[in-house]
Design a protein around this motif. Structure first.
Motif, PDB file in Angstrom:
ATOM      1  N   LYS A   1     -16.488   4.097   7.061  1.00  0.00           N
ATOM      2  CA  LYS A   1     -17.824   3.203   6.926  1.00  0.00           C
ATOM      3  C   LYS A   1     -17.539   2.745   8.820  1.00  0.00           C
ATOM      4  N   GLN A   2     -16.247   2.739   9.253  1.00  0.00           N
ATOM      5  CA  GLN A   2     -16.457   2.730  10.277  1.00  0.00           C
ATOM      6  C   GLN A   2     -15.912   3.658  11.122  1.00  0.00           C
ATOM      7  N   GLN A   3     -15.908   4.991  11.349  1.00  0.00           N
ATOM      8  CA  GLN A   3     -15.648   5.977  11.733  1.00  0.00           C
ATOM      9  C   GLN A   3     -17.559   6.855  11.412  1.00  0.00           C
ATOM     10  N   LEU A   4     -18.147   6.357  10.516  1.00  0.00           N
ATOM     11  CA  LEU A   4     -19.455   6.780  11.035  1.00  0.00           C
ATOM     12  C   LEU A   4     -20.674   5.944  11.946  1.00  0.00           C
ATOM     13  N   HIS A   5     -19.981   4.818  11.643  1.00  0.00           N
ATOM     14  CA  HIS A   5     -20.957   2.863  12.626  1.00  0.00           C
ATOM     15  C   HIS A   5     -20.564   3.986  14.221  1.00  0.00           C
ATOM     16  N   SER A   6     -18.848   3.905  14.695  1.00  0.00           N
ATOM     17  CA  SER A   6     -19.343   4.867  15.794  1.00  0.00           C
ATOM     18  C   SER A   6     -19.951   6.062  16.152  1.00  0.00           C
TER      19      SER A   6
ATOM     20  N   ALA B   1     -23.925   8.404  18.737  1.00  0.00           N
ATOM     21  CA  ALA B   1     -25.292   9.519  18.601  1.00  0.00           C
ATOM     22  C   ALA B   1     -26.148   8.333  19.256  1.00  0.00           C
ATOM     23  N   GLN B   2     -26.838   7.738  19.175  1.00  0.00           N
ATOM     24  CA  GLN B   2     -28.165   6.311  19.387  1.00  0.00           C
ATOM     25  C   GLN B   2     -27.795   7.081  21.115  1.00  0.00           C
ATOM     26  N   GLY B   3     -26.878   6.794  22.149  1.00  0.00           N
ATOM     27  CA  GLY B   3     -26.851   6.505  23.041  1.00  0.00           C
ATOM     28  C   GLY B   3     -26.365   7.908  23.872  1.00  0.00           C
ATOM     29  N   THR B   4     -26.576   8.744  23.335  1.00  0.00           N
ATOM     30  CA  THR B   4     -26.739  10.013  23.392  1.00  0.00           C
ATOM     31  C   THR B   4     -28.134  10.469  23.721  1.00  0.00           C
TER      32      THR B   4
END
Length: 135
Positions: free
Chosen positions: A86-91, A96-99
């Motif tokens: 979950k933490q990996q997916l969140h990061s 992706a949102q920053g990109t």
């Protein structure tokens, strides 16, 4: 009348016959039922400790406890793995949102540059037409 259906066997058609029953409903079967029809508890005079069902053996209880702890440990491990995923997916989502944000800003900048170039092209065309030069 209940018939069991077996696919491998043919079903027999039963014939109904009228049976004559004895009209006297009092049948005399040998049994241990009291004449008044009231049943009494057989362990009324026994102490409470004798009435209880025997508890499970220590071995069975220990095995059940060990199985419970084993299952809890497995669930705890799976839960930790899920939390890590979950933490990996969140990061990854945050990255992706920053990109996406950067690409949108870059797109807006490029769109503004395209508009400037179109205006410049239009100006150049006007200059060329005023001098009678065929582009």
């Amino acid at each position: 009348e209940m018939q069991m259906a077996f696919p491998s066997k043919k079903q027999c058609v039963s014939k109904t016959t009228d049976l004559e029953f004895n009209k006297d409903p009092n049948f005399n079967f040998s049994s241990n039922i009291p004449a008044d029809g009231v049943f009494k508890a057989t362990n009324q005079g026994l102490p409470k400790s004798a009435r209880k069902v025997e508890p499970l053996s220590k071995k069975t209880a220990t095995r059940g406890t060990l199985n419970r702890y084993k299952l809890e440990a497995e669930l705890k491990t799976k839960n930790q793995l899920l939390e890590t995923a979950k933490q990996q997916l969140h990061s990854r989502l945050t990255g992706a949102q920053g990109t996406i944000k950067e690409l949108k800003e870059e797109n807006e900048g490029l769109a503004q540059e395209v508009e400037k170039l179109k205006k410049f092209q239009k100006t150049c065309m006007v200059i060329l037409e005023s001098r009678n030069i065929d582009p």
